[in-house]
Design a protein around this motif. Structure first.
Motif, PDB file in Angstrom:
ATOM      1  N   GLY A 277     -20.188 -14.907 -16.787  1.00 33.87           N
ATOM      2  CA  GLY A 277     -21.287 -14.515 -15.905  1.00 33.87           C
ATOM      3  C   GLY A 277     -22.230 -13.529 -16.560  1.00 33.87           C
ATOM      4  O   GLY A 277     -23.451 -13.598 -16.362  1.00 33.87           O
ATOM      5  N   ILE A 278     -21.701 -12.612 -17.349  1.00 32.20           N
ATOM      6  CA  ILE A 278     -22.551 -11.650 -18.057  1.00 32.20           C
ATOM      7  C   ILE A 278     -23.510 -12.369 -18.990  1.00 32.20           C
ATOM      8  O   ILE A 278     -24.694 -12.040 -19.086  1.00 32.20           O
ATOM      9  N   LEU A 279     -23.006 -13.383 -19.656  1.00 33.26           N
ATOM     10  CA  LEU A 279     -23.841 -14.111 -20.611  1.00 33.26           C
ATOM     11  C   LEU A 279     -24.803 -15.073 -19.923  1.00 33.26           C
ATOM     12  O   LEU A 279     -25.954 -15.213 -20.344  1.00 33.26           O
ATOM     13  N   ALA A 280     -24.331 -15.763 -18.873  1.00 32.03           N
ATOM     14  CA  ALA A 280     -25.162 -16.848 -18.331  1.00 32.03           C
ATOM     15  C   ALA A 280     -24.965 -17.061 -16.838  1.00 32.03           C
ATOM     16  O   ALA A 280     -25.132 -18.183 -16.352  1.00 32.03           O
ATOM     17  N   GLU A 349     -24.518  -3.255 -14.440  1.00 33.08           N
ATOM     18  CA  GLU A 349     -24.616  -4.670 -14.800  1.00 33.08           C
ATOM     19  C   GLU A 349     -23.322  -5.395 -14.456  1.00 33.08           C
ATOM     20  O   GLU A 349     -23.341  -6.517 -13.913  1.00 33.08           O
ATOM     21  N   LEU A 350     -22.201  -4.770 -14.750  1.00 32.77           N
ATOM     22  CA  LEU A 350     -20.906  -5.380 -14.446  1.00 32.77           C
ATOM     23  C   LEU A 350     -20.750  -5.626 -12.951  1.00 32.77           C
ATOM     24  O   LEU A 350     -20.333  -6.711 -12.524  1.00 32.77           O
ATOM     25  N   GLU A 351     -21.085  -4.651 -12.139  1.00 36.43           N
ATOM     26  CA  GLU A 351     -20.940  -4.800 -10.690  1.00 36.43           C
ATOM     27  C   GLU A 351     -21.863  -5.885 -10.156  1.00 36.43           C
ATOM     28  O   GLU A 351     -21.497  -6.632  -9.236  1.00 36.43           O
ATOM     29  N   ARG A 352     -23.072  -5.980 -10.715  1.00 36.69           N
ATOM     30  CA  ARG A 352     -24.008  -7.030 -10.282  1.00 36.69           C
ATOM     31  C   ARG A 352     -23.445  -8.413 -10.588  1.00 36.69           C
ATOM     32  O   ARG A 352     -23.489  -9.318  -9.737  1.00 36.69           O
ATOM     33  N   ILE A 353     -22.896  -8.584 -11.781  1.00 36.06           N
ATOM     34  CA  ILE A 353     -22.353  -9.883 -12.171  1.00 36.06           C
ATOM     35  C   ILE A 353     -21.124 -10.225 -11.334  1.00 36.06           C
ATOM     36  O   ILE A 353     -20.973 -11.365 -10.861  1.00 36.06           O
ATOM     37  N   GLN A 356     -22.132 -11.502  -8.011  1.00 39.36           N
ATOM     38  CA  GLN A 356     -22.634 -12.875  -8.067  1.00 39.36           C
ATOM     39  C   GLN A 356     -21.496 -13.885  -8.143  1.00 39.36           C
ATOM     40  O   GLN A 356     -21.524 -14.927  -7.476  1.00 39.36           O
ATOM     41  N   VAL A 357     -20.496 -13.592  -8.970  1.00 40.97           N
ATOM     42  CA  VAL A 357     -19.358 -14.501  -9.114  1.00 40.97           C
ATOM     43  C   VAL A 357     -18.621 -14.628  -7.788  1.00 40.97           C
ATOM     44  O   VAL A 357     -18.263 -15.730  -7.354  1.00 40.97           O
ATOM     45  N   VAL A 358     -18.406 -13.509  -7.117  1.00 44.87           N
ATOM     46  CA  VAL A 358     -17.718 -13.517  -5.824  1.00 44.87           C
ATOM     47  C   VAL A 358     -18.548 -14.259  -4.779  1.00 44.87           C
ATOM     48  O   VAL A 358     -18.029 -15.078  -4.009  1.00 44.87           O
ATOM     49  N   ALA A 359     -19.860 -14.011  -4.752  1.00 40.19           N
ATOM     50  CA  ALA A 359     -20.729 -14.665  -3.775  1.00 40.19           C
ATOM     51  C   ALA A 359     -20.717 -16.174  -3.952  1.00 40.19           C
ATOM     52  O   ALA A 359     -20.703 -16.932  -2.966  1.00 40.19           O
ATOM     53  N   SER A 360     -20.709 -16.637  -5.183  1.00 41.48           N
ATOM     54  CA  SER A 360     -20.661 -18.073  -5.450  1.00 41.48           C
ATOM     55  C   SER A 360     -19.378 -18.682  -4.904  1.00 41.48           C
ATOM     56  O   SER A 360     -19.383 -19.764  -4.312  1.00 41.48           O
ATOM     57  N   ASP A 361     -18.271 -17.989  -5.105  1.00 42.41           N
ATOM     58  CA  ASP A 361     -16.990 -18.487  -4.600  1.00 42.41           C
ATOM     59  C   ASP A 361     -16.977 -18.527  -3.079  1.00 42.41           C
ATOM     60  O   ASP A 361     -16.550 -19.515  -2.471  1.00 42.41           O
ATOM     61  N   VAL A 362     -17.453 -17.477  -2.451  1.00 45.49           N
ATOM     62  CA  VAL A 362     -17.459 -17.414  -0.990  1.00 45.49           C
ATOM     63  C   VAL A 362     -18.405 -18.461  -0.405  1.00 45.49           C
ATOM     64  O   VAL A 362     -18.099 -19.113   0.608  1.00 45.49           O
ATOM     65  N   GLU A 393     -10.308 -11.082  -5.485  1.00 46.02           N
ATOM     66  CA  GLU A 393      -9.690  -9.793  -5.808  1.00 46.02           C
ATOM     67  C   GLU A 393      -9.595  -9.606  -7.321  1.00 46.02           C
ATOM     68  O   GLU A 393      -9.844  -8.511  -7.848  1.00 46.02           O
ATOM     69  N   GLY A 394      -9.244 -10.678  -8.033  1.00 46.24           N
ATOM     70  CA  GLY A 394      -9.116 -10.590  -9.485  1.00 46.24           C
ATOM     71  C   GLY A 394     -10.436 -10.294 -10.166  1.00 46.24           C
ATOM     72  O   GLY A 394     -10.493  -9.493 -11.111  1.00 46.24           O
ATOM     73  N   VAL A 395     -11.507 -10.925  -9.708  1.00 40.47           N
ATOM     74  CA  VAL A 395     -12.832 -10.682 -10.284  1.00 40.47           C
ATOM     75  C   VAL A 395     -13.274  -9.250  -9.994  1.00 40.47           C
ATOM     76  O   VAL A 395     -13.792  -8.549 -10.875  1.00 40.47           O
ATOM     77  N   ARG A 396     -13.083  -8.818  -8.770  1.00 41.09           N
ATOM     78  CA  ARG A 396     -13.516  -7.470  -8.400  1.00 41.09           C
ATOM     79  C   ARG A 396     -12.778  -6.387  -9.184  1.00 41.09           C
ATOM     80  O   ARG A 396     -13.292  -5.287  -9.388  1.00 41.09           O
ATOM     81  N   ALA A 397     -11.569  -6.696  -9.655  1.00 44.59           N
ATOM     82  CA  ALA A 397     -10.765  -5.707 -10.371  1.00 44.59           C
ATOM     83  C   ALA A 397     -11.117  -5.613 -11.856  1.00 44.59           C
ATOM     84  O   ALA A 397     -10.630  -4.717 -12.548  1.00 44.59           O
ATOM     85  N   VAL A 398     -11.961  -6.519 -12.364  1.00 44.17           N
ATOM     86  CA  VAL A 398     -12.308  -6.509 -13.792  1.00 44.17           C
ATOM     87  C   VAL A 398     -13.081  -5.238 -14.128  1.00 44.17           C
ATOM     88  O   VAL A 398     -14.027  -4.856 -13.427  1.00 44.17           O
ATOM     89  N   THR A 399     -12.690  -4.601 -15.221  1.00 46.63           N
ATOM     90  CA  THR A 399     -13.312  -3.347 -15.639  1.00 46.63           C
ATOM     91  C   THR A 399     -14.147  -3.535 -16.898  1.00 46.63           C
ATOM     92  O   THR A 399     -14.076  -4.569 -17.563  1.00 46.63           O
TER      93      THR A 399
END
Length: 443
Positions: A277-280, A349-353, A356-362, A393-399
């Motif tokens: 997601g960060i890249l594209a 930037e990390l939180e924004r990405i 987006q990943v979570v929103a797409s899944d939901v 939960e896994g995506v949100r926990a990424v640091t």
């Protein structure tokens, strides 16, 4: 189902006596239902000589049973106002219908009939093989980017079934026999190698009763255990080049990475998802914002599938600007990769990405079909369907540290394959038989 809730909380799971797994997810928002039957077999399971047979067999599943003639099942679905299709992936094969909920029993009756009583008529097989060969010509032979993708996988993977394309090598397609198809059916199309998924305005108990009535009559079979197809370790950079007629040059880089199935710590798979997601992830992501909008490349993208059954590829690709050497495109992509390793991503930037990943899944949960697809993929590749609920939960926990760690661990030359497409001036578009990636749909 409420879009913010957990799917597994409302999924009803049971296993019939013949081994068929049944997953029911009630969703009362519309009086419709999606019915999906997933077989735990895909192109990754094909031995040499019959590559593409999973996709070929998918076509033949529409060619009639002892009860129905060719195409008659499709006609029934159309008369009921429903939609249907099928797909073959590297890791699975699936068939689905979406129609009024009160017609679920009709669909089950005839899908169970295909599971138990398929007829492979030699004349129908001969005709359908020509259809698949035409599909190969249009989707692969005449599609330079598909051929490049196929060369990438064929070069990156040596011993894994991911080496060959889903649609198969042309010479293998030519050589299929009725006996090959009958053997594939016997070895893989059994209730104890399948998962039934029903999502929609239904009562779980009623669905299980219908499944018992129709699928429960299909006898289970002894299934030979799958041979291990573990990929050999890679010890250096691999390169492949493709010189064929094409409008534009292209470069694709594939790094060997684990999937959620093969990784020891699931955090790694979620971190790779976020890195993609960060890249594209969107128009504001790094490849588009810093390379395409800045006029340095014509296009660029990145992809990662965390639900692969085996070790897979994290791919980054680019189309150069007019007159730009492929080597320059590679340099620009490598700069972005090195930046991930050496510069911790800003938290904003990390939180924004991640959002987006979570929103797409939901967002996908608004679709009955995609709710079923998610359950089917997790259950079929060897994960428990409940793990689908861990994705957000896994995506949100990424640091920040997780992203930098996976970049350093996996984005290295000893696990990298680079495939390049250089257009030629020849007017012969048939230079090489080639494979495709992704999922092949029938019709």
């Amino acid at each position: 189902m409420a879009s913010g809730g957990k799917m597994s909380d409302t999924v009803h799971e049971t296993t019939l006596d013949n081994g068929l797994t049944v997953l029911v997810l009630p969703d009362e928002r519309a009086p419709v239902v999606t019915h999906q039957i997933w077989y735990k077999v895909g192109s990754v399971d094909e031995p040499g000589g019959i590559t593409g047979i999973a996709h070929m067999f998918e076509h033949m599943m529409f060619k009639g049973t002892k009860t129905l003639g060719p195409g008659e099942f499709s006609d029934i679905i159309a008369r009921l106002g429903g939609e249907e299709n099928a797909f073959t992936g590297r890791d699975f094969t699936g068939y689905y219908q979406t129609l009024a909920a009160d017609e679920l029993g009709t669909v089950m009756r005839w899908e169970a009939d295909r599971m138990a009583n398929l007829e492979i008529d030699p004349e129908e097989f001969t005709r359908e093989k020509e259809v698949v060969k035409e599909e190969w010509r249009s989707r692969v032979r005449d599609n330079p980017n598909a051929r490049l993708n196929q060369i990438l996988y064929a070069t990156a993977f040596t011993s894994s079934g991911y080496h060959h394309p889903i649609i198969g090598w042309k010479t293998d397609i030519d050589a299929y026999t009725v006996e090959d198809l009958q053997r594939w059916y016997r070895d893989h199309y059994a209730p104890n190698n399948a998962t039934l998924i029903v999502v929609g305005n239904v009562e779980p108990e009623a669905v299980v009763e219908l499944a018992e009535r129709h699928y429960g009559q299909v006898e289970q079979r002894d299934l030979a255990p799958a041979k291990p197809r573990e990929e050999m370790a890679q010890h250096g950079l691999k390169r492949a080049s493709l010189n064929i007629p094409a409008k534009l040059p292209r470069l694709t880089m594939g790094y060997k990475v684990p999937s959620l199935v093969t990784v020891e710590d699931s955090r790694t798979a979620y971190a790779l998802t976020v890195t993609s997601g960060i890249l594209a992830g969107d128009s504001g992501a790094r490849l588009n914002n810093e390379l395409v909008r800045a006029g340095k490349l014509s296009s660029a993208s990145a992809r990662y599938n965390l639900n692969a059954r085996e070790t897979t590829l994290f791919t980054v690709d680019a189309t150069p600007r007019d007159g730009q050497p492929l080597g320059e495109a590679e340099r620009l992509l490598r700069e972005q990769i090195e930046r991930l390793k050496n510069e911790p991503i800003e938290k904003d930037e990390l939180e924004r990405i991640k959002a987006q990943v979570v929103a797409s899944d939901v967002y996908q949960r608004d679709s009955l079909f995609y709710q079923g697809m998610k359950l089917g993929i997790y259950e079929t590749v060897g994960l428990d369907f409940r793990q689908a609920d861990q994705f957000v939960e896994g995506v949100r926990a990424v640091t920040v540290e997780d992203v930098q760690a996976v970049a350093r661990e996996y984005f290295r030359d000893d696990g990298l394959t680079i495939a390049s497409l250089q257009p030629t001036s020849s007017d012969d578009p048939t230079a090489l038989p080639s494979p495709t990636g992704g999922i092949e749909r029938v019709h």
